[in-house]
Design a protein around this motif. Structure first.
Motif, PDB file in Angstrom:
ATOM      1  N   CYS A   1      31.293  64.992 -73.170  1.00 20.48           N
ATOM      2  CA  CYS A   1      31.726  64.337 -72.060  1.00 20.48           C
ATOM      3  C   CYS A   1      32.097  64.927 -70.633  1.00 20.48           C
ATOM      4  CB  CYS A   1      33.260  63.510 -72.561  1.00 20.48           C
ATOM      5  SG  CYS A   1      34.794  64.493 -72.327  1.00 20.48           S
ATOM      6  N   GLY A   2      31.984  66.488 -70.701  1.00 20.85           N
ATOM      7  CA  GLY A   2      32.102  67.156 -69.289  1.00 20.85           C
ATOM      8  C   GLY A   2      33.415  67.087 -69.079  1.00 20.85           C
ATOM      9  N   PHE A   3      34.596  66.624 -69.892  1.00 18.28           N
ATOM     10  CA  PHE A   3      36.042  66.909 -69.306  1.00 18.28           C
ATOM     11  C   PHE A   3      36.265  68.545 -69.395  1.00 18.28           C
ATOM     12  CE2 PHE A   3      40.462  66.801 -70.642  1.00 18.28           C
ATOM     13  CZ  PHE A   3      40.928  66.234 -69.298  1.00 18.28           C
ATOM     14  N   CYS A   4      37.018  68.802 -68.470  1.00 21.48           N
ATOM     15  CA  CYS A   4      37.520  70.199 -68.301  1.00 21.48           C
ATOM     16  C   CYS A   4      38.909  70.288 -68.033  1.00 21.48           C
ATOM     17  CB  CYS A   4      36.913  71.125 -67.145  1.00 21.48           C
ATOM     18  SG  CYS A   4      35.233  71.147 -67.543  1.00 21.48           S
ATOM     19  N   TRP A   5      39.829  71.168 -68.594  1.00 18.22           N
ATOM     20  CA  TRP A   5      41.232  71.368 -68.787  1.00 18.22           C
ATOM     21  C   TRP A   5      41.381  72.730 -68.715  1.00 18.22           C
ATOM     22  CZ3 TRP A   5      38.288  69.544 -72.830  1.00 18.22           C
ATOM     23  CH2 TRP A   5      38.827  70.514 -74.155  1.00 18.22           C
ATOM     24  N   ARG A   6      42.819  72.847 -68.672  1.00 18.92           N
ATOM     25  CA  ARG A   6      43.477  74.384 -68.939  1.00 18.92           C
ATOM     26  C   ARG A   6      44.661  74.177 -69.763  1.00 18.92           C
ATOM     27  NH1 ARG A   6      46.887  76.737 -64.073  1.00 18.92           N
ATOM     28  NH2 ARG A   6      48.405  77.089 -65.684  1.00 18.92           N
ATOM     29  N   MET A   7      44.981  75.194 -70.430  1.00 19.28           N
ATOM     30  CA  MET A   7      46.087  75.167 -71.286  1.00 19.28           C
ATOM     31  C   MET A   7      47.033  76.403 -71.229  1.00 19.28           C
ATOM     32  SD  MET A   7      44.825  73.627 -74.891  1.00 19.28           S
ATOM     33  CE  MET A   7      46.654  73.588 -75.596  1.00 19.28           C
ATOM     34  N   GLU A   8      48.084  76.566 -71.163  1.00 22.60           N
ATOM     35  CA  GLU A   8      48.953  77.871 -71.258  1.00 22.60           C
ATOM     36  C   GLU A   8      49.632  77.889 -72.276  1.00 22.60           C
ATOM     37  OE1 GLU A   8      51.947  79.903 -68.053  1.00 22.60           O
ATOM     38  OE2 GLU A   8      50.972  78.407 -67.303  1.00 22.60           O
TER      39      GLU A   8
END
Length: 179
Positions: A166-173
């Motif tokens: 779907c092209g969704f991008c995210w970050r996780m810490e």
């Protein structure tokens, strides 16, 4: 961070060398360029760079081989960042096995590289996180629940991801510090 930390830039693509070296110098780093794995190892024998930025596609050896040699005996406390066109889970696992602290898609934005070097040098350990921690356990996209997730940039405890479906991008810490 104190200015003047020594960064070994290992890359044989002239345009990339010019851009990356310039950005690193603007950020206060002292930069030594090596255009091959053997040249990088020779330099590491003479000086102990605080960080090495290694293109995995070298003319005389694999970047993984250089990472292992550098971390194994030549400069074990050197923080390593790899530049690679492959930012898949397998690359994350290979990065952890080779002793890397972060990896960036190659080619990368020069300013992003300089910021990544700064962040990696501020980590409180000379040992990288495990591959499992590097991936932070993500197996599906929070947007569409697809399992076509690709790990992108990893900086310290922060991992960036993109979903191919779907092209969704995210970050996780990560919540826990490095071991």
């Amino acid at each position: 961070m104190t200015s003047g930390e020594l960064v070994l830039l290992v890359n044989d693509i002239p345009d990339h060398v010019v851009k990356y070296e310039s950005a690193l110098r603007r950020h206060g780093f002292v930069v030594q360029v090596a255009r091959s794995g053997e040249e990088a190892l020779q330099f590491a024998r003479q000086a102990l760079p605080q960080c090495a930025v290694i293109d995995l596609r070298l003319p005389d050896m694999s970047g993984w081989e250089l990472c292992r040699d550098l971390k194994g005996s030549h400069s074990p406390s050197t923080r390593v960042i790899v530049l690679t066109p492959d930012v898949s889970k397998m690359c994350a696992q290979d990065s952890g096995k080779a002793g890397c602290h972060a990896w960036l898609a190659h080619p990368t934005v020069p300013e992003d590289l300089a910021r990544t070097v700064r962040q990696v040098l501020q980590l409180d350990t000379d040992q990288p996180s495990s591959a499992e921690k590097a991936l932070m356990g993500v197996t599906s996209c929070p947007g569409c629940e697809s399992d076509q997730v690709r790990a992108q940039l990893r900086v310290g405890l922060v991992q960036y991801f993109c979903c191919k479906a779907c092209g969704f991008c995210w970050r996780m810490e990560a919540l826990a510090a490095h071991p």
